[in-house]
Design an enzyme around this catalytic site. Structure first.
Site, PDB file in Angstrom:
ATOM      1  N   SER A 278      -1.556   5.911  -4.513  1.00  7.02           N
ATOM      2  CA  SER A 278      -2.142   4.574  -4.453  1.00  7.02           C
ATOM      3  C   SER A 278      -3.010   4.299  -5.686  1.00  7.02           C
ATOM      4  O   SER A 278      -2.503   4.363  -6.799  1.00  7.02           O
ATOM      5  CB  SER A 278      -2.898   4.427  -3.144  1.00  7.02           C
ATOM      6  OG  SER A 278      -2.976   3.080  -2.825  1.00  7.02           O
TER       7      SER A 278
ATOM      8  N   HIS B  89       1.538   3.928   4.478  1.00 11.80           N
ATOM      9  CA  HIS B  89       0.892   4.127   3.179  1.00 11.80           C
ATOM     10  C   HIS B  89       0.094   5.432   3.221  1.00 11.80           C
ATOM     11  O   HIS B  89      -0.996   5.480   3.814  1.00 11.80           O
ATOM     12  CB  HIS B  89      -0.039   2.935   2.935  1.00 11.80           C
ATOM     13  CG  HIS B  89      -0.810   2.992   1.660  1.00 11.80           C
ATOM     14  ND1 HIS B  89      -0.229   2.770   0.439  1.00 11.80           N
ATOM     15  CD2 HIS B  89      -2.119   3.245   1.405  1.00 11.80           C
ATOM     16  CE1 HIS B  89      -1.148   2.861  -0.514  1.00 11.80           C
ATOM     17  NE2 HIS B  89      -2.304   3.164   0.054  1.00 11.80           N
TER      18      HIS B  89
HETATM   19  C1  GTR Z   1      -5.741  -1.009  -1.410  1.00 16.73           C
HETATM   20  C2  GTR Z   1      -5.420  -1.645  -2.731  1.00 16.73           C
HETATM   21  C3  GTR Z   1      -4.174  -1.026  -3.291  1.00 16.73           C
HETATM   22  C4  GTR Z   1      -4.194   0.490  -3.209  1.00 16.73           C
HETATM   23  C5  GTR Z   1      -4.874   1.027  -1.967  1.00 16.73           C
HETATM   24  C6  GTR Z   1      -5.253   2.514  -1.994  1.00 16.73           C
HETATM   25  O1  GTR Z   1      -6.803  -1.580  -0.787  1.00 16.73           O
HETATM   26  O2  GTR Z   1      -5.227  -3.008  -2.515  1.00 16.73           O
HETATM   27  O3  GTR Z   1      -3.981  -1.471  -4.608  1.00 16.73           O
HETATM   28  O4  GTR Z   1      -4.759   1.026  -4.327  1.00 16.73           O
HETATM   29  O5  GTR Z   1      -6.021   0.340  -1.664  1.00 16.73           O
HETATM   30  O6  GTR Z   1      -5.738   3.027  -3.002  1.00 16.73           O
HETATM   31  O7  GTR Z   1      -5.068   3.162  -0.958  1.00 16.73           O
END
Ligand code: GTR
Length: 388
Positions: free
Chosen positions: A223, A365
């Site tokens: 991420s 995610h």
């Molecule tokens: C979210 C962000 C993403 C991603 C994520 C993370 O809030 O919008 O771009 O980076 O965090 O790092 O888990």
């Protein structure tokens, strides 16, 4: 954290493929003066530096290369950790510049069963430190050190907060102390730049450790950490492989698709991640002089593996696949043929034996053991031609 995060996702977010606007990507192989690049030599000499400069100027900020001094101290060591399978080193890396210093705490496990220096995976850790517990009391899928050791790899991690706290008020209390002029510059380094800079300082340490194979270091991140891993590999050609897991917007996904997270949202929620110039592209992606396929292209000819998760549409899995596809022409300059199909592969079908590799895992995610097992297969195939 999770609740908060979702509250920051605007209702206008597009998750509908039919609503992706028409877009034209900047041509990675055409120089700003309109010249078509037809060889790896011209790419490296003129176009590559130009593209790297555009990313620094408009998005990630400058990457300071000079510092006064660096020191490495082993603050804890256990030659028999993991029941004798691994050699643990906790290394304190301290970098000095203009009477200021920044401390990077590195956790490193090296396989004992290995003859000769071990290849390494370095994780830019954006999750709490417990995920990379040196005592192995806490075992996390996010950094399954035992699995990597079993696969014959050394595994290392540092926490991003050592370099720049992930907070818009305090991010400057780290590497930026060494380069205060960056803070006032519109094109200056910010948090993600500082994390990538930290990965390079860890690489400086790896080069001094005879137990490690510095020609086989993979830089990895999830991420926001995955955005940093791409930027680190683009800048520092000592990284042999780059793996970017669920990196999404301003990571591996194309900005112009405006699918899932958009530039304005990321700049609003995380104003400390990218430079001031990047804010000009809020609701204005088409004006960017680059798109993210060009970031992947900067890593050529070194292999890049970008991955997604099916429930993580916020990070635009399809836009990530397309970004890899659009980088193919740069790899072709080196005679490297990508094995990516024309259309996005089915779920849980990694395309690994390819300089541009991809998978979309079923699920959320996250960074999981499934992902790591594919990373091992990817490294095996690129380092040793091991077929899967
Ligand atoms: C979210 C962000 C993403 C991603 C994520 C993370 O809030 O919008 O771009 O980076 O965090 O790092 O888990």
């Amino acid at each position: 954290f999770a609740l908060n995060l979702h509250a920051q996702r605007p209702a206008s977010t597009n998750y509908d493929e039919s609503k992706v606007p028409e877009y034209t990507l900047p041509a990675v192989l055409t120089t700003s003066s309109g010249k078509k690049v037809r060889s790896a030599k011209v790419w490296e000499k003129s176009r590559r530096p130009e593209v790297l400069g555009l990313f620094a100027e408009n998005i990630y900020g400058q990457m300071p290369l000079k510092y006064d001094r660096i020191t490495y101290s082993i603050i804890n060591e256990d030659r028999n950790s993991m029941n004798g399978k691994a050699h643990l080193k906790e290394v304190l890396i301290e970098v000095f510049n203009r009477n200021k210093s920044v401390k990077i705490n590195l956790t490193l496990f090296i396989p004992n069963q290995k003859t000769g220096p071990a290849p390494v995976f370095l994780l830019i850790n954006n999750r709490p430190k417990e995920n990379t517990d040196p005592s192995r009391t806490v075992k996390s899928e996010f950094w399954p050190a035992e699995v990597l050791i079993e696969g014959g790899y050394a595994i290392a991690a540092f926490q991003v907060n050592d370099l720049a706290p992930d907070n818009k008020e305090t991010f400057m209390n780290g590497a930026l102390q060494l380069y205060p002029e960056q803070l006032n510059a519109e094109n200056g380094m910010r948090a993600i730049g500082a994390w990538a800079w930290g990965a390079s300082r860890v690489m400086d340490y790896f080069e001094t450790d005879p137990q490690l194979d510095k020609k086989r270091v993979a830089v990895t991140g999830h991420s926001r950490g995955g955005k940093a891993s791409l930027w680190a590999a683009a800048n520092d050609q000592r990284f042999a492989l780059c793996i970017s897991n669920c990196s999404g917007n301003t990571g591996a996904a194309l900005a112009r698709r405006q699918f899932g997270e958009r530039v304005k949202v990321i700049n609003t929620v995380f104003p400390h991640w990218f430079n001031t110039n990047y804010k000009k592209y809020n609701d204005n992606e088409d004006q960017l002089p680059v798109d993210q396929h060009m970031l992947i292209s900067l890593i050529a000819p070194r292999p890049v593996y970008a991955t997604n998760a099916s429930e993580d549409l916020w990070a635009d899995p399809r836009g990530t696949f397309l970004s890899l596809k659009h980088a193919e022409e740069v790899y072709e300059l080196y005679g490297l043929k990508s094995a990516l199909p024309e259309v996005q592969p089915e779920l849980n079908t990694p395309i690994i034996e390819s300089p541009l590799a991809y998978h979309n895992r079923e699920g959320k995610h996250d960074l999981t053991v499934y992902d790591w097992k594919q990373f091992i297969r990817f490294a095996d195939s690129h380092y040793w031609g091991k077929k899967n």
